[in-house]
Design a protein around this motif. Structure first.
Motif, short mmCIF file in Angstrom:
data_model
loop_
_atom_site.label_atom_id
_atom_site.label_comp_id
_atom_site.label_asym_id
_atom_site.label_seq_id
_atom_site.Cartn_x
_atom_site.Cartn_y
_atom_site.Cartn_z
N ASP A 87 0.87 -1.17 0.00
CA ASP A 87 0.00 0.00 0.00
C ASP A 87 0.91 1.22 0.00
OD1 ASP A 87 -1.59 2.21 0.87
OD2 ASP A 87 -2.99 0.84 1.87
N ARG A 89 0.03 4.41 0.09
CA ARG A 89 -0.56 5.62 0.66
C ARG A 89 0.25 6.06 1.89
NH1 ARG A 89 -6.30 3.99 2.27
NH2 ARG A 89 -5.19 2.07 2.79
N GLU A 93 -3.35 7.20 6.12
CA GLU A 93 -4.35 6.59 5.25
C GLU A 93 -4.36 5.07 5.45
OE1 GLU A 93 -4.60 8.90 1.13
OE2 GLU A 93 -2.51 8.52 1.73
N PHE A 94 -3.17 4.50 5.53
CA PHE A 94 -3.02 3.05 5.75
C PHE A 94 -3.70 2.64 7.06
CE2 PHE A 94 -0.51 -0.60 7.34
CZ PHE A 94 -0.59 -1.46 6.25
N HIS A 98 -6.75 -0.97 5.31
CA HIS A 98 -5.95 -1.44 4.17
C HIS A 98 -6.31 -2.88 3.85
CE1 HIS A 98 -3.70 -2.17 7.91
NE2 HIS A 98 -3.41 -3.33 7.35
N ALA A 102 -1.34 -6.37 3.74
CA ALA A 102 -0.54 -5.36 3.03
C ALA A 102 0.48 -4.73 3.97
CB ALA A 102 -1.44 -4.28 2.45
N ASN A 104 2.90 -1.17 4.43
CA ASN A 104 2.83 0.24 4.04
C ASN A 104 4.21 0.75 3.65
OD1 ASN A 104 2.34 3.40 5.60
ND2 ASN A 104 1.47 2.77 3.67
N CYS A 129 -2.93 2.02 -4.11
CA CYS A 129 -3.00 3.26 -3.33
C CYS A 129 -4.48 3.56 -3.07
CB CYS A 129 -2.31 4.40 -4.07
SG CYS A 129 -3.04 4.81 -5.67
N ARG A 130 -4.87 4.82 -3.11
CA ARG A 130 -6.26 5.17 -2.89
C ARG A 130 -7.07 5.07 -4.18
NH1 ARG A 130 -9.81 9.23 -3.40
NH2 ARG A 130 -8.32 10.63 -4.35
N ILE A 156 -7.66 1.41 -3.55
CA ILE A 156 -8.52 0.76 -2.57
C ILE A 156 -9.96 1.22 -2.71
CG2 ILE A 156 -8.19 2.38 -0.67
CD1 ILE A 156 -7.90 -0.25 1.13
N VAL A 163 -11.34 -5.00 4.92
CA VAL A 163 -10.17 -4.17 5.19
C VAL A 163 -9.71 -4.45 6.61
CG1 VAL A 163 -10.70 -2.33 3.56
CG2 VAL A 163 -11.55 -2.18 5.88
#
Length: 165
Positions: A87, A89, A93-94, A98, A102, A104, A129-130, A156, A163
């Protein structure tokens, strides 16, 4: 030839050149550092992205990564495998949620040196990512560093699975 006919022919030639240039631009883009980017593929499967440019010492480089949809990635992630999910991000954000399993590694932290979190350049690495923008940037940077099995899978926002927080 009449002047009117010459103008008409010139207009057709210029129009043809403009259309051809636009079609070529769809498949080949040159970014600010002079690297050419070629996108090959379509809506019926994975898309390969090829990057070519020059390294600081003048050496040529070619890098490649593959793009798939988040739905395709979800099917892959249902099976255990020898792959990493990254990920890209920011950490905040993570932390909000997520994809399970994953790790980060923020896109902003991926520079020209190999990330310690990714020691094996031949391992399959799924990057998201986002929305899909930063994952493309990160995938290109990783491929340029010599990672050989980068799979960019968008954002995502398109993830329909569970998640982890």
């Amino acid at each position: 030839m009449k002047k009117r006919t010459k103008i008409l022919i010139a207009g057709i030639v210029v129009g043809t050149i403009v259309v051809a240039a636009a079609m070529i631009k769809q498949h080949l883009t040159v970014n600010s550092d002079g690297a050419a980017i070629s996108v090959i593929g379509g809506s019926d499967g994975p898309t390969s992205i090829f990057l070519a440019g020059k390294l600081p010492g003048g050496e040529k480089q070619v890098a490649e990564y593959t793009s798939i949809t988040m739905e395709e990635a979800k099917e892959i992630f249902q099976e255990k495998g020898d792959y990493l999910i990254v990920d890209v991000r920011r950490a905040d954000e993570f932390a909000e949620g997520h994809i399970p399993g994953a790790i980060n590694l923020a896109n902003e932290d991926i520079a020209s040196t190999e990330p310690a979190e990714l020691p094996d350049k031949d391992q399959v690495i799924y990057v998201y990512c986002r929305s899909g923008n930063r994952s493309k940037q990160a995938s290109a940077k990783l491929a340029t560093m010599g990672y050989t099995n980068i799979v960019e899978c968008g954002g995502i926002l398109d993830w329909t699975g569970e998640v982890e927080k």
